[in-house]
Design an enzyme around this catalytic site. Structure first.
Site, PDB file in Angstrom:
ATOM      1  N   GLY A   1       0.801  -1.220   0.000  1.00  0.00           N
ATOM      2  CA  GLY A   1       0.000   0.000   0.000  1.00  0.00           C
ATOM      3  C   GLY A   1       0.831   1.265   0.000  1.00  0.00           C
TER       4      GLY A   1
ATOM      5  N   SER B   1       3.197   0.258  -7.447  1.00  0.00           N
ATOM      6  CA  SER B   1       2.799   0.291  -8.853  1.00  0.00           C
ATOM      7  C   SER B   1       3.039   1.672  -9.462  1.00  0.00           C
ATOM      8  CB  SER B   1       1.336  -0.119  -9.009  1.00  0.00           C
ATOM      9  OG  SER B   1       0.488   0.740  -8.277  1.00  0.00           O
TER      10      SER B   1
ATOM     11  N   ASP C   1      -1.176   8.892  -6.326  1.00  0.00           N
ATOM     12  CA  ASP C   1       0.127   8.234  -6.202  1.00  0.00           C
ATOM     13  C   ASP C   1       1.113   8.746  -7.240  1.00  0.00           C
ATOM     14  OD1 ASP C   1      -1.265   6.809  -4.331  1.00  0.00           O
ATOM     15  OD2 ASP C   1      -1.215   4.908  -5.417  1.00  0.00           O
TER      16      ASP C   1
END
Length: 454
Positions: free
Chosen positions: A171, A175, A224
């Site tokens: 988390g 990615s 992100d």
């Protein structure tokens, strides 16, 4: 579950917590360059690094236009690269995207052949970036401002090798770190520009978002990727997801004798299984009832808790008088309550960090409120995450919360520097008492964004 720690207990009373070491990025990059040369039979042109992120507040509100408070941490994904002239993209990885195991099988595609639904696994994050760059270049993205500098010619190709120090599945945005390191490498190979400005970084983040939304199939909102590409060391971003403008807030808790501790619960963390997308759909359904483009538009510019409560009252009234709702009523109201209160908490923390002497105890209390909302209203926590927060608070942390999308992953806690070991012992004990996998511990520092390092 019990997570109580005796006041007389010391860290030596329990099993020694497992710490994730601080990465030696340059040494890792040099080793990866050697592996690249062995695999491809030629030397790479360079090495690019992009970090993962932590987030103090603003979970599940980026796609609703809310404010998020992320920072890039010091754990990075590396991409070693060299150009090709045949339109082919080759990639090898030292990790698998789903599990922390070696996976050095080469993957290959023509860039012109990349499209949704044809590439799976970790390679989707890589190939999707090339596809996303071309999409943003022609103004076909969700933010349709053409940025031709991102376009890849038909003849452009690349050989890539990737490796990561970001814990996979924790988390902490492994990615996005992969996507952003690949984006920087492809952009540099194609343009020769190793130092894209903030406008280009914003466009590259958009390309990475499109890669994840359309090629990978995770309906994320861009938090992100923005943190990975646009952060500064020692600062937290106040990211306005309505327009992706950022304000950089100086935030060094070490000045107050504090630090950020992350606990990787090692409960699997996956967002491409529909759970994230269902929360987004419920938020969008609530916005439709309220007749606003995004949920952020239901609040005033500087919202308060009373404003959040007023939106909930309005939602209830509209349903009572016959407004159409496309999702489950109870679930949608819970997601709406989370979104409204989370947006208010983000503004409250940002205001506090603007001050010369932040009240870190107040920030900590808001972190706990954020976790409770993620648990009760967003319904994305799992027992390991709740136990980690409980263990942190029982050992004296100022605050703790799930970080990222939940359904596994990590907790971030605001703790005193002198109590880090005791706190880790408390969480270790809590996990042992409940039969959970042994957690991993990391201290995080707000760090610089993605960049070329060799």
């Amino acid at each position: 579950m019990s997570c109580e720690l005796s006041e007389t207990a010391t860290p030596e009373d329990f099993a020694r917590p497992r710490w994730v070491g601080q990465p030696d990025v340059l040494e890792r990059a040099q080793r990866l360059s050697q592996k690249f040369e062995e695999a491809y039979g030629r030397a790479p042109v360079g090495v690019w690094a992009a970090p993962g992120r932590a987030n103090l507040m603003g979970e599940y509100v980026d796609f609703s236009g809310g404010m998020c408070l992320p920072f890039a941490h010091q754990y990075v994904t590396l991409t070693v690269a060299a150009p090709r002239e045949d339109g082919v993209l080759n990639a090898q990885s030292m990790q698998d995207a789903d599990e922390s195991v070696a996976d050095d099988r080469p993957r290959s595609t023509r860039i012109d052949d990349i499209e949704p639904g044809v590439i799976s696994g970790w390679f989707g994050y890589v190939a999707g970036v090339a596809w996303g760059m071309n999409r943003v270049a022609r103004g076909a993205s969700a933010h349709p401002v053409a940025v031709p500098e991102l376009g890849l010619p038909t003849s452009f190709g690349a050989d890539l090798m990737v490796d990561s120090t970001v814990p996979i599945g924790a988390g902490l945005a492994s990615s996005a770190a992969l996507e952003c390191s690949v984006a920087l490498s492809l952009f540099s190979l194609n343009t020769g520009n190793d130092h894209p400005n903030d406008a280009l970084r914003r466009a590259l983040a958009r390309a990475c978002m499109d890669a994840e939304n359309y090629i990978v199939g995770a309906n994320t909102g861009g938090l992100d990727q923005t943190a990975s590409l646009r952060s500064h060391a020692g600062e937290i971003l106040a990211l306005d997801c309505r327009d992706f403008d950022v304000v950089r807030l100086p935030a060094d808790p070490a000045l107050a004798g504090l630090t950020w501790l992350a606990i990787d619960t090692r409960a699997p963390h996956k967002l491409a299984d529909g759970q994230y997308s269902s929360r987004r759909a419920e938020c969008e359904a609530a916005a439709a009832v309220l007749d606003v483009p995004t949920l952020r538009d239901a609040l005033p510019e500087h919202p308060t808790p009373d404003d959040a409560a007023a939106v909930l009252d309005r939602f209830d009234h509209l349903l009572e008088v016959g407004a159409e709702l496309t999702e489950d009523r109870e679930n949608t109201r819970l997601r709406l309550r989370h979104s409204m209160t989370e947006m208010v908490r983000s503004v409250q923390i940002a205001d506090e960090l603007h001050s010369d002497s932040p009240d870190w105890a107040f920030v900590g209390r808001l972190l706990v409120e954020g976790h409770e909302s993620m648990r009760d209203d967003c319904e994305v926590t799992v027992p390991e995450l709740d136990a980690a927060v409980d263990g942190c608070l029982s050992a004296g942390a100022l605050g703790a919360k799930v970080v990222g999308g939940g359904f596994g992953g990590s907790v971030i806690a605001l703790v005193s520097l002198e109590s880090v070991d005791r706190l880790a012992a408390a969480v270790q004990l809590c996990f042992a008492q409940n039969g959970f996998r042994e957690p991993l511990f990391l201290t995080l520092q707000p760090s610089e964004a993605g960049r070329r390092i060799l």
